[in-house]
Design an enzyme around this catalytic site. Structure first.
Site, mmCIF file in Angstrom:
data_model
loop_
_atom_site.group_PDB
_atom_site.id
_atom_site.type_symbol
_atom_site.label_atom_id
_atom_site.label_comp_id
_atom_site.label_asym_id
_atom_site.label_seq_id
_atom_site.Cartn_x
_atom_site.Cartn_y
_atom_site.Cartn_z
ATOM 1 N N GLY A 130 1.009 -1.230 0.069
ATOM 2 C CA GLY A 130 0.302 -0.031 -0.069
ATOM 3 C C GLY A 130 1.052 1.270 -0.055
ATOM 4 O O GLY A 130 0.669 2.123 -0.653
ATOM 5 N N PHE A 131 2.073 1.293 0.863
ATOM 6 C CA PHE A 131 2.933 2.275 0.944
ATOM 7 C C PHE A 131 2.289 3.647 1.203
ATOM 8 O O PHE A 131 2.817 4.633 0.734
ATOM 9 C CB PHE A 131 3.680 2.357 -0.209
ATOM 10 C CG PHE A 131 4.299 1.184 -0.588
ATOM 11 C CD1 PHE A 131 5.157 0.378 0.060
ATOM 12 C CD2 PHE A 131 3.919 0.281 -1.740
ATOM 13 C CE1 PHE A 131 5.694 -0.925 -0.152
ATOM 14 C CE2 PHE A 131 4.215 -0.805 -2.231
ATOM 15 C CZ PHE A 131 5.141 -1.534 -1.442
ATOM 16 N N ILE A 151 13.805 -4.740 18.075
ATOM 17 C CA ILE A 151 13.501 -5.457 16.763
ATOM 18 C C ILE A 151 12.759 -6.748 17.016
ATOM 19 O O ILE A 151 13.455 -7.638 17.302
ATOM 20 C CB ILE A 151 14.787 -5.604 15.855
ATOM 21 C CG1 ILE A 151 15.320 -4.442 15.518
ATOM 22 C CG2 ILE A 151 14.494 -6.372 14.724
ATOM 23 C CD1 ILE A 151 14.737 -3.138 14.971
ATOM 24 N N PRO A 194 14.126 -10.080 13.592
ATOM 25 C CA PRO A 194 15.098 -9.539 12.497
ATOM 26 C C PRO A 194 14.900 -9.851 11.223
ATOM 27 O O PRO A 194 15.195 -9.149 10.208
ATOM 28 C CB PRO A 194 16.514 -10.070 13.056
ATOM 29 C CG PRO A 194 16.121 -10.624 14.520
ATOM 30 C CD PRO A 194 14.559 -10.810 14.707
ATOM 31 N N GLY A 202 9.508 0.702 8.818
ATOM 32 C CA GLY A 202 8.707 0.769 7.616
ATOM 33 C C GLY A 202 9.229 1.905 7.038
ATOM 34 O O GLY A 202 9.555 2.142 5.855
ATOM 35 N N GLU A 203 8.893 3.212 7.712
ATOM 36 C CA GLU A 203 9.124 4.378 7.016
ATOM 37 C C GLU A 203 10.533 4.929 6.855
ATOM 38 O O GLU A 203 11.358 5.236 5.844
ATOM 39 C CB GLU A 203 8.250 5.636 7.780
ATOM 40 C CG GLU A 203 6.821 5.125 8.009
ATOM 41 C CD GLU A 203 6.011 5.475 6.884
ATOM 42 O OE1 GLU A 203 6.423 5.764 5.835
ATOM 43 O OE2 GLU A 203 4.656 5.369 7.089
#
Ligand SMILES: Cc1cc2nc3c(=O)[nH]c(=O)nc-3n(C[C@H](O)[C@H](O)[C@H](O)COP(=O)(O)OP(=O)(O)OC[C@H]3O[C@@H](n4cnc5c(N)ncnc54)[C@H](O)[C@@H]3O)c2cc1C
Ligand code: SF4
Lengths: 340, 711
Positions: free
Chosen positions: B231-232, B599, B602, B674-675
């Site tokens: 989707g981003f 995290i 990983p 993600g960003e």
């Protein structure tokens, strides 16, 4: 998609007959181009004649006639099989490299040799029915002429159309003086020198090539040559694979000692047809194979370019690409790998 | 019972991996709904003007056609219901090329598409406002108050007296999200109840915007979206196609599927806007920054404003006494821009981090050293302490792992045959936030076998949400991952945050963790016993001989986090090889070093990071959506023209995570990746190209023509 009739045929005569009786029928080979165009409503045939069952796929040595010793490539051979055929790899590596520089593995597995010759331009205006395009709709105007024409022609264009022929394979074929063998609706056969096969747009950009209505490509012949040790296909593009050429060069050299006996140079991404750089070739004949001579030859050819608003870079890029392709050809024509 | 092995922090395989590789994972249009009809949207072929008439007679007569919907017969919808971009068939006005103007519903997709081409539309055309180069001068301050000027010190005076300085403009083109799964929906009505199978990054947001637009209660709308094909940002806020599918289904009284084509995606689901970023940067000769002014000019839609925050990185990255962040925007006849991976930061960091590289070169300083010299002790914007900050660690660890010492200070001096080799670095950041999320846990025991079902309306873009939820629950409950059933992507489940702005992992994992704590507390209470060591929920189910137990939690971020500046940070390293003859660039090696708190997994985290890196490399080298200003239409409408990197474009990708324990940001210390994974990437590549060639390209993408024009 528009409703259309789909027919299969098993022999050449039935195929050409179908097209002779229906102006609006088209051949369907691998379908990688015509089906896309139909989905976008650009091509609107009411019948597709599936020729994929025709026994025209073989790659084989030519054993008789003027081109004896050369090679025959079936129109329905797949691009992948042709590129990887041992005879092509050994004796015509330029063709192998050019085919493999095109499209993606999946597409090459479907795409046929005949279809590759007859694939249509990738001009984005041609592909979008809401924009003007003389090739798609004669008289509607050329969207690219004063539009976004970074990918477009610098040689041989007309005010009616500035599109380029997108094929890589055809650049090798024109460089190697190939011959296109076709058969028409009445069974008559013709052999068309590759250079005369595709046309410049002139006033009729809707016509990509010199095929007569209904004519079917049966095979492509390449005469025997002595270029196998010194040829190279260079494709400059916006990404490393799966992109059409900004400029591409098919280069082949035959040497006589340290002098060039024959040079063949063809350019892709620059014209409505695969473009033979004859001026450059003539200049190089008989001269030593030096980078200096390559550069002079390239500049001689590229000075005739007529650039558009967004594609002036193709002159410098084309010049460099010619020099580099010839230099790589002199080095044996292997693709370079970056060190790990 | 032995202590269960902790799975959080382990790179276990995706729990939904088997479903994905076998094709069993269902995306929006994969649901086997019976009696489906197919819809195709048709779009405006002019960019500005008015629809005068639409003639649908021929289309309606075409084979298989069930209905043709236009503004003439569409039901009344609420255009302010929360869907983005317009195109709801409520008006005759055309705001951009490709605005939805109708829908054909037919028995098959092919029939619907054919009929859509038989529709005749008459327009009154206006000259479209689509030439950004010309309109840019008309840009003015955005209405969005987050984009008001931020000024510190006296930029102009400090800049004019500075010895080392730079005043340049960086340009980034329009980009498209182009997720693998184009926007697509199946709508099924059962009486008043509507089910929408639709890729939704924010499940509850999709539900409320669909309901509000349709003027029906949210309780009557169910969104189903367990798997999303990317989707981003383009599936964060929803677009008209969601509700057009619903009204089509209503009008033909059958379930309807509507899938946009790739070509339609360019003007259906937003875009990343074109930005001109003027950077003024100045420093003392010792390399201390004195001025940073970051002024962005961009465009939005005629029917809506959105401005990506290009100045965000410049707010937090460096200590600088005189600073300015400002925006200007001009409306154009293009679809509404929207959030796009690393919104504002991917693009803003290209400008800021290229400028840092340029000034470092002027100062004859190593660009890493230059950055470290200007490391702030507190957030320069608001004076808050950082909850944790790893920029220096990322830079230093990266330099060591990458072999930064091999970089030549002088550009254009590292030749390998026909190639020019260069190294580049760029840092980046992205805010870390947790958002409200509820979660339900149901425990079921049969003999010794205890299973848990975890339910929340979270979403999984392919990032690994299912997996990190399963891991968090496994550790929190003392149950193996294989016994955990994760149910997400359904608005019927407890409401949750979206997979947007890197809030997903922090919000979902903390909610699930809180639910595990709560269910354990409740089980302890129920047992009426005292335990010397706190038992696991799984042990309690057995010891208390319970068959079923469940609880729900409504998790909220801790207010403590507001007193701190909470961010993920990274440093990116690129080695490029530029072909001196052709100008073709290969990113031979790329390393991303990220400090993003805990995290959770990983393996999926690495996938996230390299995905962002690849897009960043695409942003640097290949991606560009080009508009023909005469028509307002894109000439780059398919992947043959819109170049995302191919395998051959990408060299070795390496990922390092900095160990970081940040309980302030949120309880689990999860910051989100993600960003940030795309932030600083394009600048690292551009800086490496400069180091290789001595050519500074300030407008992306850096295609061969731009390099050979200057060599
Ligand atoms: C995304 C994409 C990227 C691509 N990239 C490249 C690239 O980089 N370089 C490149 O060279 N090509 C590229 N191609 C084009 C590809 O090579 C052609 O689509 C393919 O060669 C066409 O062959 P086909 O058999 O599928 O033709 P079809 O689609 O079946 O036919 C194409 C046309 O040829 C006609 N035709 C086919 N066979 C015959 C015959 N025997 N006689 C007469 N007419 C015939 C058909 O009627 C039709 O008009 C790309 C294609 C795609 C989709
Ligand atoms: S260049 Fe040719 S194909 Fe392209 S728009 Fe003009 S006429 Fe059409």
């Amino acid at each position: 998609m528009r409703p259309f009739k789909y027919s299969t045929i098993n022999d050449i005569k039935s195929a050409t007959n179908r097209l002779a009786t229906n102006d609006n029928a088209r051949y369907l080979a691998g379908g990688t181009n015509i089906l896309d165009l139909m989905k976008e409503d650009v091509e609107r045939p009411d019948e597709l004649v599936d020729i994929s069952r025709l026994k025209l796929a073989a790659v084989q040595p030519i054993t008789t006639g003027a081109n004896k010793g050369g090679i025959s490539i079936g129109a329905l051979g797949k691009n992948t099989e042709t590129a990887n055929h041992p005879l092509i790899r050994q004796a015509y590596p330029l063709l192998s490299q050019a085919i493999l520089a095109g499209a993606s593995a999946q597409i090459r597995n479907m795409a046929t040799n005949g279809g590759n010759l007859n694939q249509r331009t990738r001009c984005p205006y041609f592909y979008e029915v809401s924009m003007p395009c003389n090739k798609r709709e004669p008289g509607s105007g050329c969207g690219a002429l004063k539009g976004i024409n970074r990918m477009h022609a610098i040689f041989g264009w007309s005010e009616k159309c500035v599109a380029v022929h997108p094929s890589d394979m055809c650049i090798a074929l024109v460089a190697l003086d190939a011959i296109v063998n076709v058969q028409g609706p009445n069974g008559q056969q013709r052999s068309i020198p590759f250079e005369d096969y595709h046309r410049l747009p002139g006033d009729n950009p809707e016509k990509d090539n010199t095929l007569n209505p209904g004519e079917l490509i049966t095979s492509i012949h390449i005469p025997r040559n002595n270029f196998a040790d010194r040829s190279y296909y260079l494709k400059v593009r916006d990404r490393a694979s799966y992109a059409f050429a900004l400029v591409s060069v098919g280069a082949a050299l035959e040497m006589n000692g340290s002098n060039i006996l024959t040079a063949r140079i063809a350019l892709g991404g620059v014209a409505h047809k695969p473009w033979r750089a004859k001026e450059a070739e003539n200049f190089l004949a008989g001269k030593p194979a030096t980078v200096e001579n390559f550069r002079r030859a390239a500049e001689m050819e590229m000075k005739n370019a007529m650039t558009l608003e967004h594609n002036d870079f193709k002159v410098e890029l084309g010049t460099r690409a010619i020099v580099r392709a010839l230099s790589q050809a002199m080095k044996g024509g292997k693709h370079e790998e970056l060190p790990a | 019972m032995s202590e269960p092995i902790k799975t959080v922090g382990q790179g276990i395989n995706r729990v939904d991996g088997f479903l994905k590789v076998t094709g069993a994972a269902r995306y929006a249009t994969d649901y086997p709904v019976k009696n489906l009809a197919h819809a195709v949207i048709f779009k405006s072929t002019v960019a500005a003007g008015e629809i005068l008439a639409i003639d649908t007679i021929e289309a309606e007569k075409a084979p298989g056609v069930l209905s043709v919907i236009t503004h003439q017969n569409a039901p009344k919808l609420n255009p302010n219901g929360g869907l983005r971009g317009g195109g709801l068939l409520q008006e005759t006005k055309i705001h951009f090329h490709g605005q939805h103007i109708g829908v054909v519903v037919a028995e098959t997709f092919e029939q619907a598409r054919y009929a859509s081409r038989l529709v005749k539309v008459e327009y009154s055309k206006q000259t479209p406002r689509t030439d950004f180069e010309k309109l840019e001068k008309e840009a003015s301050t955005p209405k969005d108050k987050d984009k008001a000027d931020i000024v510190r010190g006296d930029v102009d005076t400090a800049f004019s007296s500075a010895e080392f300085k730079l005043d340049v403009v960086y340009e980034t083109p329009i980009e498209h999200h182009h997720p693998m799964e184009p926007h697509s929906t199946i709508a099924v009505w059962e009486g008043e109840k509507l089910t929408l199978y639709n890729g939704s990054q924010i499940v509850n947001g999709a539900q409320s915007s669909a309901a509000n637009t349709l003027n029906i209660p949210a309780a009557n709308v169910r969104i189903v979206t367990p798997h999303i094909g990317g989707g981003f940002g383009s599936k964060g806020g929803q677009w008209a196609n969601l509700v057009l599918t619903a009204i089509a289904a209503k009008m033909v009284n059958r379930p309807v599927k509507l899938a946009l084509t790739r070509q339609q995606m360019v003007n259906s689901a937003g875009l990343r806007q074109r930005n001109l970023q003027r950077i003024r940067l100045a420093a003392t000769k010792e390399g201390k920054l004195t001025v940073l002014a970051h002024e962005t000019t961009t465009h939005c839609a005629m029917n809506g404003e959105f401005v990506e925050p290009c100045g965000d990185c410049s707010k937090v990255m460096y200590e600088v006494p005189n600073a300015k962040i400002a925006y200007k925007v001009v409306p154009m006849n293009l679809i509404l821009p929207t959030y796009t991976r690393g919104p504002g930061k991917a693009t803003g960091s290209f400008a800021l981090e290229s400028a840092m590289d340029e000034l470092a070169h002027q100062l004859k300083l190593d660009p890493i050293e230059f950055r470290i010299k200007n490391e702030p002790a507190r957030d320069p914007l608001n004076g808050k302490p950082f909850s944790s900050r790893t920029t220096v660690q990322c830079l230093q660890a990266g330099a060591k792992a990458f072999g930064w010492e091999k970089r030549k200070m002088e550009p254009g001096t590292n030749q390998h045959g026909d190639y020019m080799v260069g190294y580049g670095v760029a840092a980046g950041t992205y805010p870390a936030r947790q958002r409200d999320s509820s979660a339900m846990i149901r425990l079921n025991r049969t003999g010794k076998d205890i299973k848990a079902t975890i339910e929340l309306a979270a979403s999984d873009l392919g990032t690994g949400t299912h997996t990190i939820i399963a891991q968090t629950a496994a550790d929190g409950l003392g149950i193996p991952v294989s016994n955990i059933d994760v149910r997400i992507g359904d608005s019927a489940l407890p409401p949750a945050a979206g997979s947007v702005g890197s809030v997903g992992a922090a919000s979902f994992a903390n909610a699930v963790n809180d639910a595990c704590i709560k269910i354990t507390d409740e089980l302890i209470l129920k047992s009426g016993k005292q335990f010397p060591v706190r038992p696991m929920a799984s042990a309690l189910m057995a010891s208390e001989n319970l068959k079923e137990f469940q609880t729900r939690v409504d998790a909220k971020p801790s207010p403590e986090a507001d007193n701190y500046s909470c961010h993920s940070f990274n440093a990116n390293f690129a080695e490029v090889w530029v072909n001196a003859a052709t100008g073709m660039v290969k990113v031979h090696r790329f390393l991303a070093v990220t400090g993003a708190g805990k995290i959770l997994n990983p393996k999926t985290a690495r996938s996230q990071i390299i995905g962002g890196n690849i897009w960043g490399i695409g942003m640097a080298l290949t991606e560009e959506s080009v508009v023909d200003p005469r028509y307002g239409n894109f000439v780059t409408r398919s992947f043959a023209d819109y170049h995302i990197p191919a395998n051959l474009d990408i060299g070795t990708l390496d990922t390092i995570f900095i160990d970081e324990d940040d309980p302030i940001t949120n309880k689990l210390g999860v910051k989100g990746i993600g960003e940030v994974s795309i932030v600083g990437v394009a600048a690292a590549v551009a800086n490496a190209i400069y180091n290789a060639t001595g050519i500074r390209v300030r407008d992306l993408p850096i295609t061969p023509d731009k390099l050979i024009r200057k060599v």
